[in-house]
Design an enzyme around this catalytic site. Structure first.
Site, PDB file in Angstrom:
ATOM      1  CE  LYS A   1     -14.173 -37.018  25.787  1.00 40.28           C
ATOM      2  NZ  LYS A   1     -14.833 -35.962  26.355  1.00 40.28           N
TER       3      LYS A   1
ATOM      4  CE1 TYR B   1     -20.732 -35.993  23.984  1.00 40.45           C
ATOM      5  CE2 TYR B   1     -19.633 -37.952  23.602  1.00 40.45           C
ATOM      6  CZ  TYR B   1     -20.173 -37.018  22.997  1.00 40.45           C
ATOM      7  OH  TYR B   1     -20.609 -37.111  21.550  1.00 40.45           O
TER       8      TYR B   1
HETATM    9  P1  FAS Z   1      -3.597 -37.646  12.203  1.00 45.30           P
HETATM   10  O1  FAS Z   1      -3.387 -38.239  11.963  1.00 45.30           O
HETATM   11  O2  FAS Z   1      -5.313 -35.991  12.060  1.00 45.30           O
HETATM   12  O3  FAS Z   1      -2.383 -35.973  11.539  1.00 45.30           O
HETATM   13  C1  FAS Z   1      -0.960 -36.506  11.554  1.00 45.30           C
HETATM   14  C2  FAS Z   1      -0.415 -36.531   9.803  1.00 45.30           C
HETATM   15  O4  FAS Z   1       1.064 -36.643  10.618  1.00 45.30           O
HETATM   16  C3  FAS Z   1      -0.943 -36.266   8.736  1.00 45.30           C
HETATM   17  O5  FAS Z   1      -1.522 -35.593   8.312  1.00 45.30           O
HETATM   18  C4  FAS Z   1       0.082 -37.977   8.177  1.00 45.30           C
HETATM   19  O6  FAS Z   1      -0.029 -37.495   6.790  1.00 45.30           O
HETATM   20  C5  FAS Z   1       1.379 -36.879   8.949  1.00 45.30           C
HETATM   21  N1  FAS Z   1       2.679 -37.779   9.004  1.00 45.30           N
HETATM   22  C6  FAS Z   1       2.756 -38.954   9.653  1.00 45.30           C
HETATM   23  N2  FAS Z   1       3.902 -39.783   9.141  1.00 45.30           N
HETATM   24  C7  FAS Z   1       4.395 -39.233   8.937  1.00 45.30           C
HETATM   25  C8  FAS Z   1       5.727 -38.682   8.614  1.00 45.30           C
HETATM   26  N3  FAS Z   1       6.560 -39.936   8.048  1.00 45.30           N
HETATM   27  N4  FAS Z   1       6.597 -37.274   8.695  1.00 45.30           N
HETATM   28  C9  FAS Z   1       5.617 -36.466   7.404  1.00 45.30           C
HETATM   29  N5  FAS Z   1       3.917 -36.125   8.277  1.00 45.30           N
HETATM   30  C10 FAS Z   1       3.703 -37.595   8.144  1.00 45.30           C
HETATM   31  N6  FAS Z   1     -11.343 -38.264  16.556  1.00 45.30           N
HETATM   32  C11 FAS Z   1     -13.170 -37.826  16.872  1.00 45.30           C
HETATM   33  O7  FAS Z   1     -12.847 -37.380  17.882  1.00 45.30           O
HETATM   34  N7  FAS Z   1     -13.837 -38.254  16.280  1.00 45.30           N
HETATM   35  C12 FAS Z   1     -14.070 -39.459  14.927  1.00 45.30           C
HETATM   36  O8  FAS Z   1     -15.090 -39.591  14.403  1.00 45.30           O
HETATM   37  C13 FAS Z   1     -12.902 -39.545  14.106  1.00 45.30           C
HETATM   38  N8  FAS Z   1     -13.177 -40.229  13.517  1.00 45.30           N
HETATM   39  C14 FAS Z   1     -11.250 -40.950  12.695  1.00 45.30           C
HETATM   40  C15 FAS Z   1     -11.463 -41.618  11.295  1.00 45.30           C
HETATM   41  C16 FAS Z   1     -10.297 -42.408  10.907  1.00 45.30           C
HETATM   42  C17 FAS Z   1     -10.193 -43.296   9.462  1.00 45.30           C
HETATM   43  C18 FAS Z   1      -9.139 -41.675  11.987  1.00 45.30           C
HETATM   44  C19 FAS Z   1      -7.317 -42.435  11.110  1.00 45.30           C
HETATM   45  C20 FAS Z   1      -8.848 -41.158  13.004  1.00 45.30           C
HETATM   46  C21 FAS Z   1     -10.243 -40.513  13.472  1.00 45.30           C
HETATM   47  N9  FAS Z   1     -10.884 -39.266  14.481  1.00 45.30           N
HETATM   48  C22 FAS Z   1     -11.540 -39.768  15.186  1.00 45.30           C
HETATM   49  C23 FAS Z   1      -9.840 -39.448  15.240  1.00 45.30           C
HETATM   50  C24 FAS Z   1      -8.933 -38.117  14.360  1.00 45.30           C
HETATM   51  O9  FAS Z   1      -9.667 -36.873  14.721  1.00 45.30           O
HETATM   52  C25 FAS Z   1      -7.517 -38.116  15.030  1.00 45.30           C
HETATM   53  O10 FAS Z   1      -7.809 -38.003  16.953  1.00 45.30           O
HETATM   54  C26 FAS Z   1      -6.718 -36.884  15.060  1.00 45.30           C
HETATM   55  O11 FAS Z   1      -6.848 -36.877  13.235  1.00 45.30           O
HETATM   56  C27 FAS Z   1      -5.747 -36.093  15.895  1.00 45.30           C
HETATM   57  O12 FAS Z   1      -5.229 -35.765  15.068  1.00 45.30           O
HETATM   58  P2  FAS Z   1      -3.434 -35.088  14.758  1.00 45.30           P
HETATM   59  O13 FAS Z   1      -3.063 -35.552  16.208  1.00 45.30           O
HETATM   60  O14 FAS Z   1      -3.036 -34.427  14.126  1.00 45.30           O
HETATM   61  O15 FAS Z   1      -3.039 -36.520  13.872  1.00 45.30           O
HETATM   62  C1  PHB Z   2     -18.806 -37.560  13.823  1.00 45.74           C
HETATM   63  O1  PHB Z   2     -17.790 -37.551  13.161  1.00 45.74           O
HETATM   64  O2  PHB Z   2     -19.190 -36.390  13.983  1.00 45.74           O
HETATM   65  C2  PHB Z   2     -18.591 -37.585  15.195  1.00 45.74           C
HETATM   66  C3  PHB Z   2     -18.298 -39.069  15.591  1.00 45.74           C
HETATM   67  C4  PHB Z   2     -17.696 -39.737  16.266  1.00 45.74           C
HETATM   68  C5  PHB Z   2     -18.229 -39.445  17.408  1.00 45.74           C
HETATM   69  C6  PHB Z   2     -19.346 -38.329  17.076  1.00 45.74           C
HETATM   70  C7  PHB Z   2     -19.536 -37.995  16.236  1.00 45.74           C
HETATM   71  O3  PHB Z   2     -18.969 -40.229  19.317  1.00 45.74           O
END
Ligand code: FAS
Ligand code: PHB
Length: 377
Positions: free
Chosen positions: A284, A372
């Site tokens: 999500k 979902y």
């Molecule tokens: P982001 O964190 O992607 O982007 C924020 C941006 O702001 C970054 O580029 C950062 O460098 C910048 N920033 C931070 N501080 C700043 C400052 N002080 N000044 C200027 N810029 C700054 N979601 C899924 O749905 N499935 C997954 O499997 C999944 N795996 C993930 C694994 C990890 C390790 C993490 C951290 C997140 C994961 N997520 C996953 C969630 C992820 O996909 C986020 O929901 C998504 O990146 C959200 O996007 P933004 O809100 O743009 O935040």
């Molecule tokens: C993926 O990274 O492909 C991914 C991550 C979280 C999910 C499903 C797929 O729940």
């Protein structure tokens, strides 16, 4: 610099907001603290909800997604001796798309480049000063600021008297990317050894995860150990189908649920991980960033078109309705599928029977499929 909307962060939320504002004739400047390469190097989400695909398509951002994305009717929940499909096509008439966040980020940068968008990267010491974004080498004076700087950003600190709701899980996900053919389906696996997930990025790029304790160190998990463990968790027929190969990326992500309310204060609006975090079990996180940006771009466009602040005043409440729906189902799936170190025998039996009930009930599966798939915008 002077602009209408200053955006902190060039992740999916920030860049998508810039694109959607541009299509409404609203100018923005994006200020990102890392380099473009660093932002593109992050391997994260992989599943796009149907509503996310619609938003991207409506904004001319889905060309590569439509070409390279992998369309699925649903995701499978498997465990030894059973399993079932959360079939969002059967129950909701929708399909989701497996498409890496890295690709989406690339598409968003490419769209920004095509219009020579103002994106400032490697901005040091970024901070907010009223409706200005200030950093070491400059400042951007804005009408509004969108805090799209993720969970570790600075924008949320500028929301006074916020209410924070948090749940930290006693485990993380160890994820790897390998240049191997993925399984045909996305499969969540419940096993006494712990949760595992098989996902995909392309016909020759696989993404796998296993639940690991919070104190896990990457160096203790060479590829051979990872492959043996994930095969030990999946049922035999699924395990035999997993093609192993060298990992090209390996990382551990902690799991937490977090929501900060409200998502706005004055002329500052938070979107994406800056306001909320979900465990990736429900896929999500990225999709919520898109729905926040959908509401925020619509509200800002309305203001510049009519001068009305009504949609901006309602933004936080509107976005939070969908945020909490996703936070709840992500918590539910995390609780259902993971092995909790402090689980009592009662907890384990209750989890067993919840899985058995889901497996046996079309109604329960329809309710889960609807959540979902993601609720309508
Ligand atoms: P982001 O964190 O992607 O982007 C924020 C941006 O702001 C970054 O580029 C950062 O460098 C910048 N920033 C931070 N501080 C700043 C400052 N002080 N000044 C200027 N810029 C700054 N979601 C899924 O749905 N499935 C997954 O499997 C999944 N795996 C993930 C694994 C990890 C390790 C993490 C951290 C997140 C994961 N997520 C996953 C969630 C992820 O996909 C986020 O929901 C998504 O990146 C959200 O996007 P933004 O809100 O743009 O935040
Ligand atoms: C993926 O990274 O492909 C991914 C991550 C979280 C999910 C499903 C797929 O729940």
């Amino acid at each position: 610099m002077r602009t209408q909307v200053g955006i902190v962060g060039a992740g999916p939320a920030g860049l998508l907001l810039a694109e959607m504002l541009h299509r409404h004739g609203v100018d923005s400047v994006v200020v990102e603290k890392h380099s473009r390469a660093h932002v593109l190097g992050r391997i994260r989400a992989g599943v796009l909800e149907p509503t996310t695909v619609d938003v991207l398509r409506e904004n001319g951002l889905a060309e590569r997604l439509d070409r390279d994305g992998n369309v699925h009717d649903g995701v499978r929940i498997v465990r030894s001796g059973g399993g079932f499909l959360i079939d969002i096509n059967l129950h909701c008439g929708k399909r989701f798309v497996a498409y890496g966040q890295t690709n989406l980020q690339d598409d968003l940068f490419a769209a920004a480049d095509r219009r020579r968008a103002a994106i400032i990267t490697e901005a040091a010491d970024v901070r907010l000063d009223g409706t200005s974004i200030v950093f070491k080498t400059g400042r951007v004076d804005c009408d509004f600021i969108a805090g799209c700087d993720g969970f570790h950003g600075i924008s949320r600190d500028s929301i006074p008297a916020k209410r924070e709701y948090e749940k930290v899980y006693p485990f993380g996900w160890l994820g790897i990317l390998s240049e191997t053919p993925p399984l045909p389906e996305i499969a969540y696996c419940h096993s006494p050894r712990g949760f595992a997930l098989a996902s995909q990025r392309s016909p020759m790029l696989s993404r796998y995860y296993i639940q690991v304790p919070l104190d896990t160190r990457i160096e203790d998990w060479p590829d051979a150990r990872f492959w043996a463990e994930i095969k030990a968790r999946f049922p035999r027929d699924w395990a035999d189908a997993i093609v192993i190969g060298p990992s090209i990326e390996k990382s551990i992500a902690p799991l937490r649920s977090y929501v900060a309310e409200p998502m706005s204060h004055g002329r500052l609006f938070l979107a994406g991980d800056a306001a909320h975090i979900v465990p990736p079990t429900g896929a999500k996180g990225l999709n919520l960033a898109v729905s926040d940006v959908y509401y925020l771009s619509r509200a800002l466009a309305e203001y510049y078109r009519t001068g009305s602040m009504a949609l901006l005043d309602a933004y936080s409440e509107t976005a939070l309705r969908r945020v909490w729906a996703a936070v709840r189902v992500s918590w539910y799936l995390t609780t259902l599928l993971h092995r909790f170190p402090d689980a009592s025998p009662f907890d384990e039996r209750a989890q067993e029977y919840e899985l058995a009930y889901l497996e046996s009930s079309e109604h329960a599966q329809a309710a889960l499929a609807e959540q979902y798939a993601g609720l309508p915008l």
